[in-house]
Design a protein around this motif. Sequence first.
Motif, PDB file in Angstrom:
ATOM      1  N   PHE A  95      38.902   0.628 -26.948  1.00 19.20           N
ATOM      2  CA  PHE A  95      38.123  -0.554 -26.638  1.00 19.20           C
ATOM      3  C   PHE A  95      37.567  -1.141 -27.930  1.00 19.20           C
ATOM      4  CE2 PHE A  95      37.909   1.372 -22.393  1.00 19.20           C
ATOM      5  CZ  PHE A  95      38.172   0.257 -21.611  1.00 19.20           C
ATOM      6  N   GLY A  96      37.439  -2.453 -28.014  1.00 22.03           N
ATOM      7  CA  GLY A  96      36.849  -3.087 -29.188  1.00 22.03           C
ATOM      8  C   GLY A  96      35.372  -2.722 -29.314  1.00 22.03           C
ATOM      9  N   VAL A  97      34.889  -2.587 -30.559  1.00 16.54           N
ATOM     10  CA  VAL A  97      33.488  -2.259 -30.823  1.00 16.54           C
ATOM     11  C   VAL A  97      32.873  -3.399 -31.625  1.00 16.54           C
ATOM     12  CG1 VAL A  97      31.899  -0.643 -31.918  1.00 16.54           C
ATOM     13  CG2 VAL A  97      33.982   0.209 -30.803  1.00 16.54           C
ATOM     14  N   LEU A  98      31.806  -3.964 -31.110  1.00 19.51           N
ATOM     15  CA  LEU A  98      31.134  -5.066 -31.810  1.00 19.51           C
ATOM     16  C   LEU A  98      30.044  -4.499 -32.697  1.00 19.51           C
ATOM     17  CD1 LEU A  98      30.619  -8.080 -32.245  1.00 19.51           C
ATOM     18  CD2 LEU A  98      29.048  -7.999 -30.293  1.00 19.51           C
ATOM     19  N   ALA A  99      30.136  -4.798 -33.990  1.00 21.39           N
ATOM     20  CA  ALA A  99      29.106  -4.359 -34.936  1.00 21.39           C
ATOM     21  C   ALA A  99      28.567  -5.583 -35.663  1.00 21.39           C
ATOM     22  CB  ALA A  99      29.678  -3.371 -35.935  1.00 21.39           C
ATOM     23  N   GLN A 100      27.304  -5.551 -36.057  1.00 17.73           N
ATOM     24  CA  GLN A 100      26.728  -6.678 -36.798  1.00 17.73           C
ATOM     25  C   GLN A 100      25.969  -6.156 -38.002  1.00 17.73           C
ATOM     26  OE1 GLN A 100      23.200  -8.179 -36.224  1.00 17.73           O
ATOM     27  NE2 GLN A 100      22.431  -6.849 -34.602  1.00 17.73           N
ATOM     28  N   SER A 101      25.999  -6.966 -39.056  1.00 17.99           N
ATOM     29  CA  SER A 101      25.388  -6.526 -40.307  1.00 17.99           C
ATOM     30  C   SER A 101      24.267  -7.446 -40.772  1.00 17.99           C
ATOM     31  CB  SER A 101      26.458  -6.434 -41.405  1.00 17.99           C
ATOM     32  OG  SER A 101      27.061  -7.703 -41.594  1.00 17.99           O
ATOM     33  N   ILE A 102      23.948  -8.492 -39.969  1.00 14.00           N
ATOM     34  CA  ILE A 102      22.913  -9.416 -40.425  1.00 14.00           C
ATOM     35  C   ILE A 102      21.518  -8.804 -40.259  1.00 14.00           C
ATOM     36  CG2 ILE A 102      22.513 -10.651 -38.263  1.00 14.00           C
ATOM     37  CD1 ILE A 102      22.612 -13.245 -39.968  1.00 14.00           C
ATOM     38  N   ASN A 103      21.419  -7.809 -39.357  1.00  9.32           N
ATOM     39  CA  ASN A 103      20.201  -7.002 -39.212  1.00  9.32           C
ATOM     40  C   ASN A 103      18.927  -7.845 -39.038  1.00  9.32           C
ATOM     41  OD1 ASN A 103      21.596  -4.572 -39.471  1.00  9.32           O
ATOM     42  ND2 ASN A 103      21.568  -4.740 -41.703  1.00  9.32           N
ATOM     43  N   GLY A 104      19.003  -8.867 -38.233  1.00 10.50           N
ATOM     44  CA  GLY A 104      17.805  -9.620 -37.881  1.00 10.50           C
ATOM     45  C   GLY A 104      17.252 -10.494 -38.976  1.00 10.50           C
ATOM     46  N   GLU A 105      18.055 -10.866 -39.984  1.00  9.79           N
ATOM     47  CA  GLU A 105      17.550 -11.748 -41.035  1.00  9.79           C
ATOM     48  C   GLU A 105      17.197 -13.111 -40.452  1.00  9.79           C
ATOM     49  OE1 GLU A 105      19.638 -12.059 -44.704  1.00  9.79           O
ATOM     50  OE2 GLU A 105      20.567 -10.081 -44.490  1.00  9.79           O
ATOM     51  N   THR A 106      16.185 -13.745 -40.989  1.00 10.95           N
ATOM     52  CA  THR A 106      15.776 -15.075 -40.536  1.00 10.95           C
ATOM     53  C   THR A 106      16.081 -16.094 -41.617  1.00 10.95           C
ATOM     54  OG1 THR A 106      13.536 -14.820 -41.409  1.00 10.95           O
ATOM     55  CG2 THR A 106      13.918 -14.041 -39.169  1.00 10.95           C
ATOM     56  N   PHE A 107      16.073 -17.348 -41.223  1.00  3.87           N
ATOM     57  CA  PHE A 107      16.343 -18.428 -42.176  1.00  3.87           C
ATOM     58  C   PHE A 107      15.060 -18.973 -42.818  1.00  3.87           C
ATOM     59  CE2 PHE A 107      20.187 -18.436 -39.586  1.00  3.87           C
ATOM     60  CZ  PHE A 107      21.172 -18.530 -40.556  1.00  3.87           C
ATOM     61  N   ASP A 108      13.920 -18.401 -42.461  1.00  2.00           N
ATOM     62  CA  ASP A 108      12.635 -18.834 -43.022  1.00  2.00           C
ATOM     63  C   ASP A 108      12.465 -20.361 -42.854  1.00  2.00           C
ATOM     64  OD1 ASP A 108      12.089 -16.212 -43.784  1.00  2.00           O
ATOM     65  OD2 ASP A 108      13.279 -16.470 -45.616  1.00  2.00           O
ATOM     66  N   THR A 109      11.601 -20.923 -43.703  1.00  6.10           N
ATOM     67  CA  THR A 109      11.342 -22.361 -43.656  1.00  6.10           C
ATOM     68  C   THR A 109      12.357 -23.077 -44.520  1.00  6.10           C
ATOM     69  OG1 THR A 109       8.985 -21.948 -43.365  1.00  6.10           O
ATOM     70  CG2 THR A 109       9.640 -24.158 -44.061  1.00  6.10           C
ATOM     71  N   THR A 110      12.980 -24.122 -43.938  1.00  5.01           N
ATOM     72  CA  THR A 110      14.055 -24.824 -44.647  1.00  5.01           C
ATOM     73  C   THR A 110      13.800 -26.325 -44.585  1.00  5.01           C
ATOM     74  OG1 THR A 110      15.592 -23.112 -43.945  1.00  5.01           O
ATOM     75  CG2 THR A 110      16.551 -25.136 -44.802  1.00  5.01           C
ATOM     76  N   THR A 111      13.975 -26.968 -45.709  1.00  9.95           N
ATOM     77  CA  THR A 111      13.806 -28.413 -45.768  1.00  9.95           C
ATOM     78  C   THR A 111      14.899 -29.105 -44.968  1.00  9.95           C
ATOM     79  OG1 THR A 111      12.908 -28.172 -48.001  1.00  9.95           O
ATOM     80  CG2 THR A 111      13.592 -30.387 -47.347  1.00  9.95           C
ATOM     81  N   LYS A 112      14.549 -30.150 -44.243  1.00  2.89           N
ATOM     82  CA  LYS A 112      15.513 -30.906 -43.469  1.00  2.89           C
ATOM     83  C   LYS A 112      16.642 -31.387 -44.352  1.00  2.89           C
ATOM     84  CE  LYS A 112      14.330 -34.054 -40.652  1.00  2.89           C
ATOM     85  NZ  LYS A 112      13.694 -35.260 -40.034  1.00  2.89           N
ATOM     86  N   GLY A 113      17.856 -31.234 -43.851  1.00  3.20           N
ATOM     87  CA  GLY A 113      19.036 -31.688 -44.593  1.00  3.20           C
ATOM     88  C   GLY A 113      19.569 -30.664 -45.564  1.00  3.20           C
ATOM     89  N   THR A 114      18.875 -29.512 -45.716  1.00  2.00           N
ATOM     90  CA  THR A 114      19.330 -28.476 -46.627  1.00  2.00           C
ATOM     91  C   THR A 114      20.089 -27.409 -45.823  1.00  2.00           C
ATOM     92  OG1 THR A 114      17.462 -28.826 -48.081  1.00  2.00           O
ATOM     93  CG2 THR A 114      18.657 -26.741 -48.319  1.00  2.00           C
ATOM     94  N   GLU A 115      21.277 -26.990 -46.300  1.00  2.00           N
ATOM     95  CA  GLU A 115      22.104 -26.011 -45.587  1.00  2.00           C
ATOM     96  C   GLU A 115      21.922 -24.621 -46.188  1.00  2.00           C
ATOM     97  OE1 GLU A 115      26.725 -25.330 -45.684  1.00  2.00           O
ATOM     98  OE2 GLU A 115      26.297 -26.968 -44.265  1.00  2.00           O
ATOM     99  N   ILE A 116      21.587 -23.661 -45.358  1.00  2.00           N
ATOM    100  CA  ILE A 116      21.460 -22.267 -45.794  1.00  2.00           C
ATOM    101  C   ILE A 116      22.379 -21.424 -44.928  1.00  2.00           C
ATOM    102  CG2 ILE A 116      19.909 -20.278 -45.985  1.00  2.00           C
ATOM    103  CD1 ILE A 116      17.625 -22.215 -46.470  1.00  2.00           C
ATOM    104  N   CYS A 117      23.145 -20.522 -45.509  1.00  2.00           N
ATOM    105  CA  CYS A 117      24.114 -19.694 -44.782  1.00  2.00           C
ATOM    106  C   CYS A 117      23.781 -18.214 -44.911  1.00  2.00           C
ATOM    107  CB  CYS A 117      25.524 -19.921 -45.310  1.00  2.00           C
ATOM    108  SG  CYS A 117      26.125 -21.617 -45.097  1.00  2.00           S
ATOM    109  N   ARG A 118      24.092 -17.458 -43.899  1.00  4.11           N
ATOM    110  CA  ARG A 118      24.020 -15.995 -43.920  1.00  4.11           C
ATOM    111  C   ARG A 118      25.363 -15.441 -43.439  1.00  4.11           C
ATOM    112  NH1 ARG A 118      20.144 -17.021 -46.423  1.00  4.11           N
ATOM    113  NH2 ARG A 118      17.955 -16.401 -46.042  1.00  4.11           N
ATOM    114  N   MET A 119      25.842 -14.398 -44.043  1.00  6.42           N
ATOM    115  CA  MET A 119      27.107 -13.779 -43.648  1.00  6.42           C
ATOM    116  C   MET A 119      26.885 -12.734 -42.570  1.00  6.42           C
ATOM    117  SD  MET A 119      30.368 -13.721 -44.134  1.00  6.42           S
ATOM    118  CE  MET A 119      30.575 -14.566 -45.709  1.00  6.42           C
ATOM    119  N   ASP A 120      27.566 -12.878 -41.446  1.00  6.83           N
ATOM    120  CA  ASP A 120      27.449 -11.908 -40.349  1.00  6.83           C
ATOM    121  C   ASP A 120      28.760 -11.138 -40.283  1.00  6.83           C
ATOM    122  OD1 ASP A 120      26.905 -10.473 -38.126  1.00  6.83           O
ATOM    123  OD2 ASP A 120      26.769 -12.157 -36.762  1.00  6.83           O
TER     124      ASP A 120
END
Length: 205
Positions: free
Chosen positions: A180-205
């Motif tokens: 069976f497939g196993v789903l694992a995640q590595s982002i570990n609950g990271e948040t994007f904090d406060t971000t200025t409108k129009g600014t792009e921030i990425c996190r790798m999952d």
Amino acid sequence: MDAGQYAVTRLPSVNPIPVGAWDTVGITYTPTIEGRHLATLVIGNNSLNNPALQVQLIGTGILPHIVVTPTSINFDSTFEGDTVGKVVTIYNPGTDTLIIYQNILAGSDPDFTLSGLSGADTMILPDKMKTATITFIPKQMGTRQGRYLLKTNIPKTFEALPRDTASTISIPIYGNGVPFGVLAQSINGETFDTTTKGTEICRMD
């Protein structure tokens, strides 16, 4: 024409036969070809009325046959622990009762189980069929192999173009266990904090 299907197995014990006495001749019929067989027994003797006495011999050879479908069983890919069953049909198109002496899984991985023929089901009348079920429950990933083995009462015949089938039938079985497939995640609950409108921030999952 079919004299080869018969044999003289007993001659008169007294020869010549005295006046008023009698004796017997033994004939054995051993068919090696299915169907009706005609032959003539000729008894040569010193009588005046019938010096070449002819006796008509009539016999019918009957044979069981076997047709097993499918000729191979492939379970393809099956998840570990899942249960998949396939039905095997055993058909007798012959003229005599087909007897199944043995139906087993031979040299098979333990991932296969058989609900085979037993009791009265091992005797299949002409033009009748029975079924068996082979189940695949993969215990681990990888290819699995087995054989469904049938041993019957079909004798060997000697026709130039044999119409009988083998007294032993071996059906190959294949299966493939997949995990069976196993789903694992590595982002570990990271948040994007406060971000200025129009600014792009990425996190790798």
